[in-house]
Design a protein around this motif. Structure first.
Motif, PDB file in Angstrom:
ATOM      1  N   ARG A 139       0.870  -1.188   0.000  1.00  0.00           N
ATOM      2  CA  ARG A 139       0.000   0.000   0.000  1.00  0.00           C
ATOM      3  C   ARG A 139       0.904   1.234   0.000  1.00  0.00           C
ATOM      4  NH1 ARG A 139      -2.532  -0.921   5.369  1.00  0.00           N
ATOM      5  NH2 ARG A 139      -0.623  -2.144   5.644  1.00  0.00           N
ATOM      6  N   VAL A 140       0.905   1.953  -1.131  1.00  0.00           N
ATOM      7  CA  VAL A 140       1.890   3.016  -1.365  1.00  0.00           C
ATOM      8  C   VAL A 140       1.194   4.325  -1.760  1.00  0.00           C
ATOM      9  CG1 VAL A 140       3.910   3.689  -2.736  1.00  0.00           C
ATOM     10  CG2 VAL A 140       3.535   1.274  -2.169  1.00  0.00           C
ATOM     11  N   ASN A 141       1.674   5.422  -1.197  1.00  0.00           N
ATOM     12  CA  ASN A 141       1.204   6.725  -1.665  1.00  0.00           C
ATOM     13  C   ASN A 141       2.074   7.130  -2.854  1.00  0.00           C
ATOM     14  OD1 ASN A 141      -0.619   9.052  -1.150  1.00  0.00           O
ATOM     15  ND2 ASN A 141       1.322  10.144  -1.108  1.00  0.00           N
ATOM     16  N   VAL A 142       1.463   7.197  -4.039  1.00  0.00           N
ATOM     17  CA  VAL A 142       2.227   7.455  -5.262  1.00  0.00           C
ATOM     18  C   VAL A 142       2.325   8.935  -5.591  1.00  0.00           C
ATOM     19  CG1 VAL A 142       1.721   5.192  -6.246  1.00  0.00           C
ATOM     20  CG2 VAL A 142       0.186   7.114  -6.729  1.00  0.00           C
ATOM     21  N   GLY A 143       1.654   9.796  -4.827  1.00  0.00           N
ATOM     22  CA  GLY A 143       1.794  11.233  -5.030  1.00  0.00           C
ATOM     23  C   GLY A 143       0.505  11.922  -5.414  1.00  0.00           C
ATOM     24  N   ASP A 144       0.425  13.169  -5.025  1.00  0.00           N
ATOM     25  CA  ASP A 144      -0.715  14.036  -5.312  1.00  0.00           C
ATOM     26  C   ASP A 144      -0.815  14.274  -6.816  1.00  0.00           C
ATOM     27  OD1 ASP A 144      -2.733  15.887  -5.036  1.00  0.00           O
ATOM     28  OD2 ASP A 144      -1.415  17.509  -4.397  1.00  0.00           O
ATOM     29  N   PRO A 145      -1.978  14.068  -7.451  1.00  0.00           N
ATOM     30  CA  PRO A 145      -2.114  14.316  -8.891  1.00  0.00           C
ATOM     31  C   PRO A 145      -1.670  15.737  -9.249  1.00  0.00           C
ATOM     32  CG  PRO A 145      -4.058  13.207  -8.059  1.00  0.00           C
ATOM     33  CD  PRO A 145      -3.237  13.558  -6.854  1.00  0.00           C
ATOM     34  N   GLY A 146      -0.868  15.849 -10.300  1.00  0.00           N
ATOM     35  CA  GLY A 146      -0.349  17.145 -10.702  1.00  0.00           C
ATOM     36  C   GLY A 146       0.978  17.491 -10.063  1.00  0.00           C
ATOM     37  N   SER A 147       1.419  16.696  -9.111  1.00  0.00           N
ATOM     38  CA  SER A 147       2.682  16.984  -8.425  1.00  0.00           C
ATOM     39  C   SER A 147       3.857  16.350  -9.163  1.00  0.00           C
ATOM     40  CB  SER A 147       2.647  16.447  -6.992  1.00  0.00           C
ATOM     41  OG  SER A 147       2.670  15.028  -6.988  1.00  0.00           O
ATOM     42  N   GLY A 148       5.050  16.881  -8.909  1.00  0.00           N
ATOM     43  CA  GLY A 148       6.252  16.288  -9.480  1.00  0.00           C
ATOM     44  C   GLY A 148       6.518  14.906  -8.938  1.00  0.00           C
ATOM     45  N   THR A 149       6.117  14.665  -7.688  1.00  0.00           N
ATOM     46  CA  THR A 149       6.300  13.334  -7.100  1.00  0.00           C
ATOM     47  C   THR A 149       5.542  12.288  -7.898  1.00  0.00           C
ATOM     48  OG1 THR A 149       6.578  14.239  -4.872  1.00  0.00           O
ATOM     49  CG2 THR A 149       5.941  11.929  -5.034  1.00  0.00           C
ATOM     50  N   ARG A 150       4.281  12.573  -8.183  1.00  0.00           N
ATOM     51  CA  ARG A 150       3.466  11.620  -8.935  1.00  0.00           C
ATOM     52  C   ARG A 150       4.042  11.424 -10.335  1.00  0.00           C
ATOM     53  NH1 ARG A 150      -1.721   9.453  -9.021  1.00  0.00           N
ATOM     54  NH2 ARG A 150      -1.770   7.982 -10.753  1.00  0.00           N
ATOM     55  N   ALA A 151       4.445  12.510 -10.962  1.00  0.00           N
ATOM     56  CA  ALA A 151       4.978  12.417 -12.317  1.00  0.00           C
ATOM     57  C   ALA A 151       6.270  11.599 -12.353  1.00  0.00           C
ATOM     58  CB  ALA A 151       5.210  13.814 -12.880  1.00  0.00           C
ATOM     59  N   THR A 152       7.151  11.812 -11.365  1.00  0.00           N
ATOM     60  CA  THR A 152       8.396  11.054 -11.321  1.00  0.00           C
ATOM     61  C   THR A 152       8.133   9.585 -11.012  1.00  0.00           C
ATOM     62  OG1 THR A 152       9.624  13.015 -10.635  1.00  0.00           O
ATOM     63  CG2 THR A 152      10.676  10.895 -10.262  1.00  0.00           C
ATOM     64  N   MET A 153       7.179   9.313 -10.140  1.00  0.00           N
ATOM     65  CA  MET A 153       6.797   7.924  -9.879  1.00  0.00           C
ATOM     66  C   MET A 153       6.353   7.252 -11.177  1.00  0.00           C
ATOM     67  SD  MET A 153       6.274   5.215  -8.062  1.00  0.00           S
ATOM     68  CE  MET A 153       6.097   5.389  -6.284  1.00  0.00           C
ATOM     69  N   ASN A 154       5.576   7.952 -11.989  1.00  0.00           N
ATOM     70  CA  ASN A 154       5.128   7.387 -13.265  1.00  0.00           C
ATOM     71  C   ASN A 154       6.307   7.083 -14.189  1.00  0.00           C
ATOM     72  OD1 ASN A 154       2.478   7.562 -12.440  1.00  0.00           O
ATOM     73  ND2 ASN A 154       2.050   9.464 -13.543  1.00  0.00           N
ATOM     74  N   VAL A 155       7.321   7.952 -14.156  1.00  0.00           N
ATOM     75  CA  VAL A 155       8.520   7.726 -14.975  1.00  0.00           C
ATOM     76  C   VAL A 155       9.243   6.466 -14.512  1.00  0.00           C
ATOM     77  CG1 VAL A 155      10.833   8.627 -15.479  1.00  0.00           C
ATOM     78  CG2 VAL A 155       8.842  10.138 -15.629  1.00  0.00           C
ATOM     79  N   ILE A 156       9.378   6.298 -13.205  1.00  0.00           N
ATOM     80  CA  ILE A 156      10.052   5.104 -12.670  1.00  0.00           C
ATOM     81  C   ILE A 156       9.266   3.842 -13.042  1.00  0.00           C
ATOM     82  CG2 ILE A 156      10.798   3.905 -10.574  1.00  0.00           C
ATOM     83  CD1 ILE A 156      11.142   6.669  -9.268  1.00  0.00           C
ATOM     84  N   LEU A 157       7.955   3.901 -12.876  1.00  0.00           N
ATOM     85  CA  LEU A 157       7.125   2.738 -13.218  1.00  0.00           C
ATOM     86  C   LEU A 157       7.291   2.367 -14.686  1.00  0.00           C
ATOM     87  CD1 LEU A 157       3.820   3.566 -11.275  1.00  0.00           C
ATOM     88  CD2 LEU A 157       5.645   1.996 -10.600  1.00  0.00           C
ATOM     89  N   ALA A 158       7.284   3.380 -15.555  1.00  0.00           N
ATOM     90  CA  ALA A 158       7.444   3.114 -16.998  1.00  0.00           C
ATOM     91  C   ALA A 158       8.813   2.505 -17.289  1.00  0.00           C
ATOM     92  CB  ALA A 158       7.249   4.409 -17.782  1.00  0.00           C
ATOM     93  N   ALA A 159       9.849   3.009 -16.608  1.00  0.00           N
ATOM     94  CA  ALA A 159      11.204   2.494 -16.825  1.00  0.00           C
ATOM     95  C   ALA A 159      11.320   1.037 -16.410  1.00  0.00           C
ATOM     96  CB  ALA A 159      12.209   3.344 -16.051  1.00  0.00           C
ATOM     97  N   LYS A 160      10.526   0.637 -15.436  1.00  0.00           N
ATOM     98  CA  LYS A 160      10.539  -0.741 -14.963  1.00  0.00           C
ATOM     99  C   LYS A 160       9.529  -1.622 -15.690  1.00  0.00           C
ATOM    100  CE  LYS A 160      12.310  -0.178 -10.269  1.00  0.00           C
ATOM    101  NZ  LYS A 160      13.259  -1.306 -10.352  1.00  0.00           N
ATOM    102  N   GLY A 161       8.720  -1.005 -16.552  1.00  0.00           N
ATOM    103  CA  GLY A 161       7.685  -1.768 -17.240  1.00  0.00           C
ATOM    104  C   GLY A 161       6.511  -2.101 -16.342  1.00  0.00           C
ATOM    105  N   TRP A 162       6.300  -1.271 -15.300  1.00  0.00           N
ATOM    106  CA  TRP A 162       5.204  -1.476 -14.370  1.00  0.00           C
ATOM    107  C   TRP A 162       4.113  -0.427 -14.602  1.00  0.00           C
ATOM    108  CZ3 TRP A 162       7.895  -1.660  -8.852  1.00  0.00           C
ATOM    109  CH2 TRP A 162       8.856  -2.690  -8.836  1.00  0.00           C
ATOM    110  N   THR A 163       3.000  -0.623 -13.942  1.00  0.00           N
ATOM    111  CA  THR A 163       1.994   0.424 -13.768  1.00  0.00           C
ATOM    112  C   THR A 163       1.685   0.477 -12.273  1.00  0.00           C
ATOM    113  OG1 THR A 163       0.005  -0.957 -13.893  1.00  0.00           O
ATOM    114  CG2 THR A 163       0.974  -0.200 -15.994  1.00  0.00           C
ATOM    115  N   ASP A 164       0.862   1.427 -11.853  1.00  0.00           N
ATOM    116  CA  ASP A 164       0.550   1.491 -10.421  1.00  0.00           C
ATOM    117  C   ASP A 164      -0.356   0.351  -9.969  1.00  0.00           C
ATOM    118  OD1 ASP A 164      -1.903   2.341 -11.388  1.00  0.00           O
ATOM    119  OD2 ASP A 164      -1.686   4.411 -10.662  1.00  0.00           O
ATOM    120  N   LYS A 165      -0.726  -0.523 -10.923  1.00  0.00           N
ATOM    121  CA  LYS A 165      -1.509  -1.717 -10.564  1.00  0.00           C
ATOM    122  C   LYS A 165      -0.664  -2.729  -9.798  1.00  0.00           C
ATOM    123  CE  LYS A 165      -5.136  -0.260 -12.880  1.00  0.00           C
ATOM    124  NZ  LYS A 165      -6.294   0.315 -12.150  1.00  0.00           N
TER     125      LYS A 165
END
Length: 320
Positions: A139-165
């Motif tokens: 159970r992870v807080n992936v970041g406030d929508p619109g924030s740099g934290t959320r956007a960077t988390m999305n970049v990491i997930l994409a680099a790993k071939g993951w999604t927040d699922k």
């Protein structure tokens, strides 16, 4: 005659009011969550700008916002004059890449960079999370929508071939909310792109047993190699209870950005207020302690410098 005199007086007062109104200039700087360093940056800049309002007729305010991406969108929409944004999202907004595809803002202008911002993962000590990969199924807080934290988390997930699922829960709490939720055991880990030390993370570490988690590995190394706005980073040990040793991760820089449409005198006033009072500025938050002016005018800036900033830097002899 009296009627004419009254009319003349009223007209003079009206013109005087218009003149005063025309002289006053307002600057709005988008920041971030109230527990984050972005908010402190904005408040600190405005504090220095407003010390000279009587002379400059410029007033500054720095409201809390959704941070990087929200600030960049607000600048593009002329809803804010300036904003704090991560260096990677400055790059994407100016170049029309990543989540700014088809939203390129070629009017975006850099003012200066500020503190480094490591991507930070803090986990409950009892959650069995030792690496970023261990976040799977948690159970992870992936970041406030619109924030740099959320956007960077999305970049990491994409680099790993993951999604927040891959997470059991992917919550989108604001920084001010996440510490209490994790310490109530409704989350096992929180994430934050932020300068250190940080209030929300201090609150979490003081309220329950936590530890910082390294963000390393092949996918991260490739992100750093492929994108100049990323760099390896180390969060010093001892900043947070339960995290006595340095922790490796990667990160970006916080940057102050604006638009070429913003008046050069406004931008000049902001830059002058900060660098004419630089020692005072550095004392306003521990994250500013090691800032160097010569680095701030060039580090992690992807967009061209605003003409108001250039004017000041040339006056100081910092650029040609």
């Amino acid at each position: 005659m009296k009627t004419l005199l009254k009319f003349s007086l009223a007209a003079t007062l009206a013109m005087s009011a218009v003149s005063v109104q025309a002289e006053e200039k307002f600057i709005t700087i988008g920041t971030g969550g109230q527990t984050g360093v972005y908010y402190v940056v904005g408040q600190s800049i405005c504090q220095l700008v407003n010390r000279d309002t009587a002379k400059t007729q410029i007033k500054c305010n720095a409201p809390s916002t959704g941070a990087s991406v929200a600030n960049l969108n607000a600048i593009a929409a002329h809803e804010m004059d300036m904003g704090i944004a991560q260096s990677d999202w400055q790059y994407h907004a100016y170049n029309g890449s990543s989540s700014f595809e088809n939203k390129k803002n070629d009017k975006l202008r850099a003012v200066f960079s500020i503190h480094p911002e490591p991507f930070t993962v803090m986990a409950r000590a009892d959650a069995n999370i030792a690496t970023f990969d261990d976040l799977k199924g948690k159970r992870v807080n992936v970041g406030d929508p619109g924030s740099g934290t959320r956007a960077t988390m999305n970049v990491i997930l994409a680099a790993k071939g993951w999604t927040d699922k891959v997470f059991k829960v992917a919550s989108e709490l604001k920084p001010a909310e996440m510490a209490s939720v994790m310490c109530d055991n409704n989350l096992e880990a929180i994430t934050y792109n932020v300068g250190h030390p940080n209030g929300a993370l201090k609150e979490a570490a003081a309220s329950c047993d936590t530890k910082l988690v390294p963000v390393t590995g092949e996918a991260i190394d490739k992100l750093i190699a492929d994108h100049s706005y990323y760099a390896k980073a180390v969060i010093p040990g001892g900043l947070y209870k339960g995290s006595d040793d340095p922790v490796e991760t990667f990160g970006v820089y916080a940057t102050l950005v604006t638009s070429s449409d913003v008046d050069a005198d406004k931008v000049y006033a902001v830059v002058k207020a900060v660098f004419d009072n630089f020692d005072r500025f550095k004392r306003l938050h521990p994250a500013f302690e090691h800032l160097k002016a010569e680095d701030m005018i060039k580090n992690a800036l992807s967009a061209p410098l605003h003409e108001g900033a250039v004017r000041y830097y040339k006056e100081r002899g910092w650029i040609q």
